[in-house]
Design a protein around this motif. Structure first.
Motif, PDB file in Angstrom:
ATOM      1  N   SER A  32      15.103  13.925  70.575  1.00  0.00           N
ATOM      2  CA  SER A  32      15.048  13.998  69.116  1.00  0.00           C
ATOM      3  C   SER A  32      16.451  13.791  68.573  1.00  0.00           C
ATOM      4  O   SER A  32      17.424  14.323  69.123  1.00  0.00           O
ATOM      5  N   ASP A  77       9.994  16.089  77.688  1.00  0.00           N
ATOM      6  CA  ASP A  77      10.392  16.424  76.322  1.00  0.00           C
ATOM      7  C   ASP A  77      11.779  17.038  76.421  1.00  0.00           C
ATOM      8  O   ASP A  77      11.927  18.226  76.680  1.00  0.00           O
ATOM      9  N   GLY A 115      11.449  12.521  67.303  1.00  0.00           N
ATOM     10  CA  GLY A 115      11.231  12.921  68.689  1.00  0.00           C
ATOM     11  C   GLY A 115       9.757  13.083  69.022  1.00  0.00           C
ATOM     12  O   GLY A 115       9.334  12.846  70.167  1.00  0.00           O
ATOM     13  N   THR A 116       8.956  13.485  68.043  1.00  0.00           N
ATOM     14  CA  THR A 116       7.524  13.665  68.263  1.00  0.00           C
ATOM     15  C   THR A 116       6.870  12.330  68.598  1.00  0.00           C
ATOM     16  O   THR A 116       6.068  12.215  69.533  1.00  0.00           O
ATOM     17  N   ALA A 139      13.848  16.832  73.887  1.00  0.00           N
ATOM     18  CA  ALA A 139      14.168  16.629  72.469  1.00  0.00           C
ATOM     19  C   ALA A 139      15.526  17.223  72.105  1.00  0.00           C
ATOM     20  O   ALA A 139      16.311  16.605  71.407  1.00  0.00           O
ATOM     21  N   LYS A 160      19.450  18.750  65.968  1.00  0.00           N
ATOM     22  CA  LYS A 160      19.706  18.517  67.395  1.00  0.00           C
ATOM     23  C   LYS A 160      21.151  18.025  67.577  1.00  0.00           C
ATOM     24  O   LYS A 160      21.805  17.636  66.623  1.00  0.00           O
TER      25      LYS A 160
HETATM   26  C1  PLP Z   1      12.836  19.073  67.964  1.00  0.00           C
HETATM   27  C2  PLP Z   1      11.840  19.077  69.029  1.00  0.00           C
HETATM   28  C3  PLP Z   1      10.757  18.177  69.023  1.00  0.00           C
HETATM   29  C4  PLP Z   1      10.445  17.279  67.869  1.00  0.00           C
HETATM   30  O1  PLP Z   1      11.444  16.374  67.503  1.00  0.00           O
HETATM   31  P1  PLP Z   1      11.377  15.742  66.026  1.00  0.00           P
HETATM   32  O2  PLP Z   1      12.480  14.738  66.028  1.00  0.00           O
HETATM   33  O3  PLP Z   1      11.619  16.864  65.068  1.00  0.00           O
HETATM   34  O4  PLP Z   1      10.045  15.139  65.848  1.00  0.00           O
HETATM   35  C5  PLP Z   1       9.895  18.181  70.101  1.00  0.00           C
HETATM   36  N1  PLP Z   1      10.058  19.025  71.128  1.00  0.00           N
HETATM   37  C6  PLP Z   1      11.069  19.896  71.173  1.00  0.00           C
HETATM   38  C7  PLP Z   1      11.226  20.790  72.364  1.00  0.00           C
HETATM   39  C8  PLP Z   1      11.994  19.968  70.125  1.00  0.00           C
HETATM   40  O5  PLP Z   1      12.996  20.865  70.172  1.00  0.00           O
END
Ligand code: PLP
Length: 386
Positions: free
Chosen positions: A202, A183, A84-85, A185, A207
């Motif tokens: 993400s 975002d 997600g990053t 995610a 998640k």
């Molecule tokens: C989990 C999360 C991310 C990062 O996702 P990854 O897949 O772990 O890189 C970014 N922003 C928020 C708000 C998240 O909850």
């Protein structure tokens, strides 16, 4: 929903600790048996990577699943990435206009700030709205005239998987000309009116649509998704060995896509099970003086449950949880501005973030919780607030 949780049947003498303290979080991904048929396809095909058939199928099925949840029909385009990053980094690289600052809420997981920095920008930490816990278009609009320079982009963040007003963010972008990236995610199942403004998801194990490690970008802008797919694959254009743009390798493997297809097939049931747990919490905490995110457990659910407790009682609540060995967490700590790596980043006063962040407490939440365990946690919180 009339469903209830499994009860252990053990019967617990009140307050005597006969309930096993629950784990804070237990991710449940598809079983080996659910994934196996897809792995056999890979065995037979000998395609393991490079946007293969399972990856394409996963993108198409994810798009269809998300389309079926929209309040108004639209065609969605989806591409997958390794986490997600990286989804945020790519979306920012492709959409931000020239500039130095990217406005984002201080109250988010630190990955948002890391992604802004990795994309070559300096985060400007904005405040949140106390009701939704999010940076809203209204908060952003009020902030704009006070910024030291026009921002290159704005990243708004779904707090703990809550829906965002995606229609309002598309309107904000159209009105101000400032590119917006969302975002979302933790909000894969909460997306609504997508528009052109991309939602970054993400697919991390923690998640809702967990595949282990993974991410996705969703937008109605087919060109953006094609550009993101190219950027994630060395900048190649389809069917060509020449890099048309600068890029890297941010792809997922066919094995990850196999887990994704199996996860998609099960995610509705997982969502329903978690909604039952969320509603059990809301029932047992019904009369407690706490706040909830709007429509949590009803319209949407995610992998964590977070309550807002009265500010002066937060330490009492966490001490009571500790005394009963109930795990809790401030998933987003006290905000990105409190992390040493971003101590020097510019920010607004953050009055509401400083009010909100200490009050938000994440309680044990997962689909294996029993009714007794939820009741035990809820009683502990209620007694601490009595
Ligand atoms: C989990 C999360 C991310 C990062 O996702 P990854 O897949 O772990 O890189 C970014 N922003 C928020 C708000 C998240 O909850």
């Amino acid at each position: 929903m009339t469903e209830t949780l499994v009860t252990s049947g053990a019967g617990r003498p009140h307050g005597q600790g006969a309930v096993t303290p629950p784990a804070l979080m237990v991710p449940v991904l598809p079983s080996t048996d659910a994934i196996a048929p897809l792995l056999r396809e890979i065995d037979g095909r000998h395609v393991y990577a490079n946007d293969g058939p399972l990856t394409r199928r996963f993108c198409a099925e994810l798009a269809a699943a998300l389309e079926s949840r929209l309040s108004e029909p639209a065609t969605l385009h989806v591409m997958t990435v390794s986490n997600g990053t990286v989804a945020l980094e790519l979306a920012l690289r492709l959409r931000a206009r020239p500039g130095r600052l990217v406005v984002m809420p201080a109250y988010t997981f630190i990955a948002t700030a890391q992604a802004v920095a990795n994309a070559g920008f300096e985060p400007f930490f904005a405040d949140v709205d106390l009701n939704s816990w999010a940076l809203t278009p209204a908060v952003a609009e009020a902030l704009l005239p006070t910024l030291p320079e026009p921002p290159a982009a704005i990243v708004a963040v779904s707090p703990y998987g809550a829906p965002l007003d995606q229609r309002a963010w598309n309107a904000f972008e159209a009105r101000t000309g400032i590119p917006v990236v969302l975002d979302m995610a933790a909000a894969a199942l909460s997306i609504d009116a997508v528009g052109r403004v991309p939602a970054c998801l993400s697919l991390h194990a923690t998640k809702m649509l967990g595949i282990g490690e993974g991410g996705a970008i969703v937008s109605e802008d087919a060109d953006l998704i094609a550009a993101a797919r190219s950027t994630s694959s060395f900048g190649f254009e389809p069917g060509n060995r020449l890099a048309g743009r600068r890029g890297g390798n941010y792809r997922i493997s066919e094995y990850a896509a196999a887990i994704g297809l199996a996860a998609l097939a099960q995610v509705g049931e997982k969502e329903n099970r978690l909604k039952v747990v969320a509603q059990t919490y809301r029932r047992h905490l019904g009369n407690a003086p706490i706040s909830w995110q709007p429509s949590f457990g009803d319209r949407w659910v995610a992998m964590t449950v977070n309550i807002g407790v009265p500010g002066e009682r937060a330490d009492t609540v966490t001490a009571a949880l500790d005394a009963r060995r109930i795990p809790w967490r401030r998933w987003w700590t006290l905000g990105c501005h409190t992390h040493p790596a971003f101590a020097g980043a510019p920010r607004s006063r953050l009055d509401l973030t400083k009010t909100l962040a200490p009050r938000v407490i994440g309680l044990p939440f997962h689909e294996l919780l029993t009714e007794e365990q939820v009741q035990f946690v809820a009683e502990t919180v209620r007694e601490a607030l009595a």
